[in-house]
Every structure is written in structure tokens, then in C-alpha cells.
Design a protein around this motif. Structure first.
Motif, short mmCIF file in Angstrom:
data_model
loop_
_atom_site.label_atom_id
_atom_site.label_comp_id
_atom_site.label_asym_id
_atom_site.label_seq_id
_atom_site.Cartn_x
_atom_site.Cartn_y
_atom_site.Cartn_z
N PRO A 55 53.03 30.65 31.26
CA PRO A 55 51.85 29.99 31.18
C PRO A 55 50.96 30.27 32.33
CG PRO A 55 53.40 28.30 31.09
CD PRO A 55 53.91 29.62 30.94
N VAL A 56 51.70 29.96 33.48
CA VAL A 56 51.17 30.26 34.87
C VAL A 56 50.54 31.41 34.86
CG1 VAL A 56 51.26 30.15 37.41
CG2 VAL A 56 52.76 28.37 35.74
N VAL A 57 51.19 32.70 34.66
CA VAL A 57 50.68 34.09 34.67
C VAL A 57 49.51 34.28 33.84
CG1 VAL A 57 51.31 36.70 34.36
CG2 VAL A 57 53.04 34.83 35.37
N PHE A 58 49.67 33.83 32.65
CA PHE A 58 48.40 33.96 31.69
C PHE A 58 47.08 33.21 32.37
CE2 PHE A 58 45.79 33.09 27.86
CZ PHE A 58 45.57 34.39 27.57
N VAL A 59 47.30 32.14 32.68
CA VAL A 59 46.18 31.20 33.20
C VAL A 59 45.49 31.74 34.47
CG1 VAL A 59 45.31 28.94 33.94
CG2 VAL A 59 46.78 29.20 31.89
N MET A 60 46.47 32.13 35.53
CA MET A 60 45.80 32.86 36.62
C MET A 60 45.03 34.24 36.56
SD MET A 60 46.45 30.71 39.12
CE MET A 60 46.19 31.63 40.45
N THR A 61 45.78 35.10 35.53
CA THR A 61 45.37 36.30 35.64
C THR A 61 44.11 36.25 34.54
OG1 THR A 61 46.86 36.74 33.75
CG2 THR A 61 47.35 37.67 36.14
N ALA A 62 44.10 35.42 33.71
CA ALA A 62 42.83 35.27 32.76
C ALA A 62 41.66 34.58 33.73
CB ALA A 62 43.19 34.19 31.47
N ALA A 63 42.13 33.76 34.50
CA ALA A 63 41.05 33.06 35.39
C ALA A 63 40.24 34.09 36.30
CB ALA A 63 41.58 31.89 36.06
N ILE A 64 41.13 34.99 36.79
CA ILE A 64 40.61 36.16 37.69
C ILE A 64 39.79 37.08 37.06
CG2 ILE A 64 41.36 38.05 39.30
CD1 ILE A 64 43.75 36.58 39.82
N GLY A 65 40.07 37.42 35.49
CA GLY A 65 39.29 38.02 34.78
C GLY A 65 37.98 37.48 34.34
N ILE A 66 37.99 36.03 34.00
CA ILE A 66 36.75 35.44 33.71
C ILE A 66 35.67 35.44 34.91
CG2 ILE A 66 35.80 33.26 33.26
CD1 ILE A 66 38.27 32.89 31.51
N VAL A 67 36.31 35.28 36.11
CA VAL A 67 35.61 35.25 37.29
C VAL A 67 34.92 36.47 37.62
CG1 VAL A 67 35.37 35.04 39.89
CG2 VAL A 67 36.64 33.45 38.59
N LEU A 68 35.75 37.61 37.46
CA LEU A 68 35.36 39.00 37.47
C LEU A 68 34.15 39.29 36.29
CD1 LEU A 68 35.32 41.95 38.45
CD2 LEU A 68 37.23 42.47 37.17
N GLU A 69 34.31 38.97 35.20
CA GLU A 69 33.35 39.47 34.04
C GLU A 69 32.08 38.26 34.45
OE1 GLU A 69 30.97 38.65 30.59
OE2 GLU A 69 32.06 37.09 31.73
N THR A 70 32.32 37.29 35.03
CA THR A 70 31.01 36.37 35.22
C THR A 70 30.27 36.92 36.38
OG1 THR A 70 32.34 34.44 34.05
CG2 THR A 70 30.21 33.98 35.54
N ILE A 71 30.95 37.43 37.55
CA ILE A 71 30.01 37.74 38.76
C ILE A 71 29.63 39.05 38.72
CG2 ILE A 71 30.46 38.03 41.31
CD1 ILE A 71 32.37 35.69 41.24
N LEU A 72 30.59 40.01 38.11
CA LEU A 72 30.13 41.34 38.33
C LEU A 72 29.67 42.28 37.12
CD1 LEU A 72 30.19 43.76 40.02
CD2 LEU A 72 32.49 44.19 39.86
N LEU A 73 30.79 42.26 36.09
CA LEU A 73 30.47 42.99 34.76
C LEU A 73 29.45 42.54 33.71
CD1 LEU A 73 34.13 43.70 34.16
CD2 LEU A 73 32.65 45.29 34.78
N ARG A 74 29.20 41.39 33.80
CA ARG A 74 27.86 40.77 32.71
C ARG A 74 26.85 41.30 33.24
NH1 ARG A 74 27.73 34.27 31.94
NH2 ARG A 74 29.67 34.94 30.76
#
Length: 280
Positions: A55-74
């Protein structure tokens, strides 16, 4: 697992995520951090760090992905070339960030007793428990992903936005929120792939580069995020590699598989599992 993440991200947003391999690498590094934290805080649980890290790996990498999508890719969805270059830049940034933070040496992982050894099959061929763990983990993840996509409101929204983004927005689906969560899901799946690979392969900042090509080949061949597509494509590519490598070597096997995929896509450009109504 990484190819499913690629398929979800591209099918929903049309973004080719060149940083997907680095999310695999980040997942392995987060698993190592969990191992080291347990070594310091709860040595009795060190044997189970792989399970605790899931669960730690999934939450951490998903959170990094969400930040990347929100700040850059959106801001780049309607600019495919720019999104391609942006994810490539993110890939280089993550590699160098990990180099500076952790160094370039391979990480050392504890091998739990439940993935030590193996079962002899024929001659010198052995089913090792660490690889069987990775296979079983991938199967469980595949089933859970299918359940999420088919039986939950989030999965329904993802499928609706994938089929018709404009109409989904018109009926009240928060398209931007679905994009964010789907990118997090794709990133989290790649992170879990890194956890599964940690007991098997060398974990270093360049780790993701060794798997991103295979992930893209699986994704191109499957051309769909539906659960049977990536699994059949991955099994097919893996078996072809295994058959060719002893004869011509690993590099030649990659080239031959790539040529086979190119030829297949020339004959069937919609991929292994076509969406109904797509083929003309």
C-alpha cells in the motif's frame, strides 16, 4: 502491470508517458525505504517488508503521478508533442534526482524466507519463488484492476471519459478529476511493478529504462486497457523472447520481437483486442 498503466493513461488522455519506467524505479526505491524503516523501527517485521510495502508503494507513486498530472500534464493534453517531451524531461529529472539522493549503486534488498529457493522442474530448470511471487502479484493486481475498472463508479467514469470525453462532461462527470485519478492509478500500477521486480532485478536509477521498452511493446500490441489485452500481449512477447534468446541472443530477440509487432500492426493497426466499432 506497467503496460496497463500506459494503456489507461493514453486511452483516457492521449498522453504517451515516457516517465512510466521511472515510476517502476520509484516503486522499487519506496519498497527499499520501507525495508530500511522496518529495519530501524520494527526489526521483527523485516521479513514481511514486501507485503507491508504494497500500500505504501501504490499510494506514494500514485501521489507523485497526481502531482505531475496536476502541475504539468493537465495543461498539455491538446499538445501531444509537448506532452511527449514533457514526460521525457520528467523521466530525466527523476533519474538524476534519485542519483543525487541515493547514489548510483544497486540497492541491497533482504530476501524473505517465503521467496527463497525454488522448485526443480526439469533438469537445471527451477521455478524460483521470487519469480513466482512476481507472477502471483501481477495476477492479483490484474484482477483488482479489472474489478476497479468494471465494478466501481471510478472505473465507470474512466470508461465513459475514454469513450467520449465531451459527452461524459455534459452528463456531469468531473472529467479533470477523472484524468487526475486515472493518471495516479497508472503511476501506482507502475510503482507496484517496481515492487514486484525488486527481489529479482538490480535496483538502480537506470532500472526503469530496462523495462519501459517492453512495456511500450506490450501496450502497442494490446492497444487496449481491457484486462485480457495487456496480459495476453505480455505473455506472448515474453514467450517469444524466451524462445529466441537462446538461439540469437537477447539483443537480437528484442529486435525480432519489435519487427514482429511492427508487422502485426501493419496488418491489424487496432491491436490485438479491438474496441467494437473501431475497425473499418
Amino acid at each position: 502491470m506497467a503496460a496497463i498503466g500506459l494503456a489507461v493513461i493514453f486511452g483516457l488522455m492521449g498522453v504517451i508517458n515516457l516517465a512510466q519506467g521511472e515510476f517502476i524505479m520509484l516503486g522499487a526505491y519506496v519498497a527499499w525505504l520501507v525495508q530500511e524503516a522496518l529495519r530501524q523501527l520494527a526489526p521483527a517485521l523485516l521479513e514481511w517488508y514486501l507485503i507491508i510495502a504494497i500500500p505504501v508503494v501504490f499510494v506514494m507513486t500514485a501521489a507523485i503521478g497526481i502531482v505531475l498530472e496536476t502541475i504539468l500534464l493537465r495543461h498539455l493534453y491538446r499538445r501531444p508533442l509537448m506532452s511527449l517531451l514533457a514526460t521525457w524531461a520528467v523521466s530525466l529529472f527523476l533519474i538524476n534526482l534519485v542519483r543525487v539522493t541515493f547514489g548510483t549503486q544497486n540497492l541491497q534488498f533482504v530476501t524473505p524466507s517465503y521467496i527463497t529457493g525454488g522448485v526443480p522442474v526439469i533438469g537445471d530448470f527451477i521455478f524460483t519463488w521470487n519469480r513466482m511471487f512476481a507472477i502471483a502479484f501481477a495476477i492479483v493486481t490484474l484482477v483488482l484492476t479489472w474489478t476497479l475498472m468494471r465494478l466501481t463508479p471510478l472505473g465507470l467514469n474512466i470508461r465513459a471519459v475514454t469513450q467520449n470525453r465531451t459527452m461524459a462532461g455534459c452528463i456531469g462527470i468531473a472529467v479533470r478529476r477523472v484524468d487526475m485519478l486515472a493518471f495516479g492509478l497508472g503511476s501506482g500500477l507502475a510503482g507496484l511493478a517496481g515492487l514486484a521486480l525488486a527481489p529479482i532485478y538490480s535496483v538502480n536509477p537506470q532500472m526503469g529504462q530496462n523495462f519501459i521498452i517492453d512495456s511500450f511493446m506490450v501496450w502497442c500490441w494490446a492497444a487496449s486497457a481491457r484486462s485480457p489485452a495487456p496480459s495476453f500481449a505480455a505473455l506472448g512477447i515474453g514467450q517469444i523472447n524466451v524462445l529466441i534468446e537462446p538461439v540469437w541472443g537477447a539483443v537480437a530477440a528484442k529486435v525480432i520481437v519489435l519487427l514482429m509487432i511492427i508487422g502485426f500492426l501493419q496488418w491489424r493497426p487496432e491491436g490485438l483486442f479491438a474496441v467494437k466499432g473501431r475497425r473499418k
